[in-house]
Write an enzyme that holds these catalytic residues in place. Structure first.
Site, PDB file in Angstrom:
ATOM      1  N   GLY A  46      76.220  74.390 102.389  1.00 28.54           N
ATOM      2  CA  GLY A  46      75.364  75.258 103.196  1.00 28.54           C
ATOM      3  C   GLY A  46      75.887  76.681 103.166  1.00 28.54           C
ATOM      4  O   GLY A  46      77.077  76.906 102.924  1.00 28.54           O
ATOM      5  N   GLN A  51      77.084  85.313 105.577  1.00 29.62           N
ATOM      6  CA  GLN A  51      78.284  84.975 104.792  1.00 29.62           C
ATOM      7  C   GLN A  51      78.339  85.725 103.464  1.00 29.62           C
ATOM      8  O   GLN A  51      79.404  85.795 102.848  1.00 29.62           O
ATOM      9  CB  GLN A  51      78.347  83.465 104.523  1.00 29.62           C
ATOM     10  CG  GLN A  51      78.621  82.655 105.780  1.00 29.62           C
ATOM     11  CD  GLN A  51      78.700  81.177 105.448  1.00 29.62           C
ATOM     12  OE1 GLN A  51      77.693  80.496 105.389  1.00 29.62           O
ATOM     13  NE2 GLN A  51      79.905  80.690 105.218  1.00 29.62           N
ATOM     14  N   CYS A  99      83.935  75.293 106.354  1.00 35.74           N
ATOM     15  CA  CYS A  99      83.058  76.448 106.135  1.00 35.74           C
ATOM     16  C   CYS A  99      83.615  77.274 104.983  1.00 35.74           C
ATOM     17  O   CYS A  99      84.823  77.494 104.912  1.00 35.74           O
ATOM     18  CB  CYS A  99      83.015  77.285 107.411  1.00 35.74           C
ATOM     19  SG  CYS A  99      81.989  78.749 107.291  1.00 35.74           S
ATOM     20  N   LEU A 100      82.745  77.733 104.094  1.00 38.03           N
ATOM     21  CA  LEU A 100      83.201  78.534 102.948  1.00 38.03           C
ATOM     22  C   LEU A 100      83.859  79.838 103.393  1.00 38.03           C
ATOM     23  O   LEU A 100      84.669  80.394 102.663  1.00 38.03           O
ATOM     24  CB  LEU A 100      82.018  78.834 102.011  1.00 38.03           C
ATOM     25  CG  LEU A 100      81.418  77.628 101.277  1.00 38.03           C
ATOM     26  CD1 LEU A 100      80.176  78.043 100.499  1.00 38.03           C
ATOM     27  CD2 LEU A 100      82.440  76.974 100.353  1.00 38.03           C
ATOM     28  N   HIS A 141      75.181  74.139 111.957  1.00 38.62           N
ATOM     29  CA  HIS A 141      76.333  74.962 111.551  1.00 38.62           C
ATOM     30  C   HIS A 141      75.836  76.300 110.985  1.00 38.62           C
ATOM     31  O   HIS A 141      76.339  77.364 111.355  1.00 38.62           O
ATOM     32  CB  HIS A 141      77.159  74.186 110.507  1.00 38.62           C
ATOM     33  CG  HIS A 141      78.292  74.955 109.908  1.00 38.62           C
ATOM     34  ND1 HIS A 141      79.608  74.585 110.083  1.00 38.62           N
ATOM     35  CD2 HIS A 141      78.302  76.066 109.122  1.00 38.62           C
ATOM     36  CE1 HIS A 141      80.383  75.456 109.437  1.00 38.62           C
ATOM     37  NE2 HIS A 141      79.610  76.357 108.833  1.00 38.62           N
ATOM     38  N   GLU A 142      74.815  76.224 110.113  1.00 41.28           N
ATOM     39  CA  GLU A 142      74.306  77.460 109.502  1.00 41.28           C
ATOM     40  C   GLU A 142      73.555  78.309 110.515  1.00 41.28           C
ATOM     41  O   GLU A 142      73.625  79.544 110.466  1.00 41.28           O
ATOM     42  CB  GLU A 142      73.416  77.149 108.291  1.00 41.28           C
ATOM     43  CG  GLU A 142      74.087  76.359 107.170  1.00 41.28           C
ATOM     44  CD  GLU A 142      75.437  76.888 106.736  1.00 41.28           C
ATOM     45  OE1 GLU A 142      75.666  78.107 106.819  1.00 41.28           O
ATOM     46  OE2 GLU A 142      76.288  76.067 106.325  1.00 41.28           O
ATOM     47  N   HIS A 145      75.812  80.534 112.371  1.00 38.32           N
ATOM     48  CA  HIS A 145      76.200  81.747 111.631  1.00 38.32           C
ATOM     49  C   HIS A 145      75.233  82.900 111.931  1.00 38.32           C
ATOM     50  O   HIS A 145      75.641  84.058 111.941  1.00 38.32           O
ATOM     51  CB  HIS A 145      76.175  81.485 110.118  1.00 38.32           C
ATOM     52  CG  HIS A 145      77.434  80.867 109.578  1.00 38.32           C
ATOM     53  ND1 HIS A 145      78.665  81.470 109.668  1.00 38.32           N
ATOM     54  CD2 HIS A 145      77.641  79.703 108.915  1.00 38.32           C
ATOM     55  CE1 HIS A 145      79.584  80.709 109.077  1.00 38.32           C
ATOM     56  NE2 HIS A 145      78.984  79.625 108.620  1.00 38.32           N
TER      57      HIS A 145
END
Ligand code: NI
Length: 185
Positions: A46, A51, A99-100, A141-142, A145
């Site tokens: 995701g 990000q 998370c990236l 989660h996204e 963000h």
């Protein structure tokens, strides 16, 4: 085009993103294509626009790589413009997240088990869909963000304390990743 991913500590990750302007269809399609390419290149499931340094309410998720663990995710992917919750269950469930933007960090996070989301698809159609299981988790989660919230914010106080040193190093860019990253510094 593969874009660099902003790391924990970057201001854009702590900023509430703006609604995307739907009149710029070509720009939005290109951004979504770049986000998908960036997510796949980094082996993520995701990615949210902040990000990659774009403070707009857009997210992509792809659960196909997780289908060994979660068979329901076989072929599952969504691309959402201006998503919002229209339902969040009182029932919650907990699971490990990463998370990236926060490499090499994970924590068990509790979230509503079921959600309903209204969003604009890349074909510019309005949709409303129910999600549960890991799909619901990825989308939540996204969506966090887009409000400047990171999964570590939801971790237990004791877990957060354990992660302080690691998070500090990431803020300084002291972390190894196979993908290109960026910090404010
Ligand atoms: Ni994330």
């Amino acid at each position: 085009m593969i874009l660099p991913i902003f790391l924990y500590g970057s201001q854009v990750l702590r900023t509430r993103a703006q609604e995307a302007d739907l009149s710029d269809r070509e720009g939005l399609r290109q951004l979504i294509a770049d986000m998908i390419e960036t997510m796949h290149h980094a082996d993520g499931c995701g990615l949210a626009a902040p990000q990659v340094g774009v403070s707009k309410r857009i997210l992509v998720v792809d659960g196909d790589d997780l289908s060994d663990r979660f068979p329901a995710l076989k072929g599952f992917h969504r691309e959402m413009i201006n998503p919002r919750f229209t339902f969040e269950s009182e029932e919650t469930c907990a699971y490990e997240e990463g998370c990236l933007s926060i490499p090499s960090v994970d924590a068990e996070i509790s979230r509503p088990a079921k959600i309903r989301v209204r969003y604009i698809s890349p074909d510019f159609e309005e949709k409303e869909e129910d999600f549960e299981g890991f799909a619901a988790r990825m989308i939540q989660h996204e969506m966090d963000h887009l409000d400047g919230i990171l999964f570590t914010d939801h971790a237990s106080p004791i877990r957060r304390k354990m992660l302080t040193g690691k998070l500090m190093n990431i803020t300084k860019g002291k972390v190894h990743t196979r993908y290109r990253v960026k910090t404010d510094k």
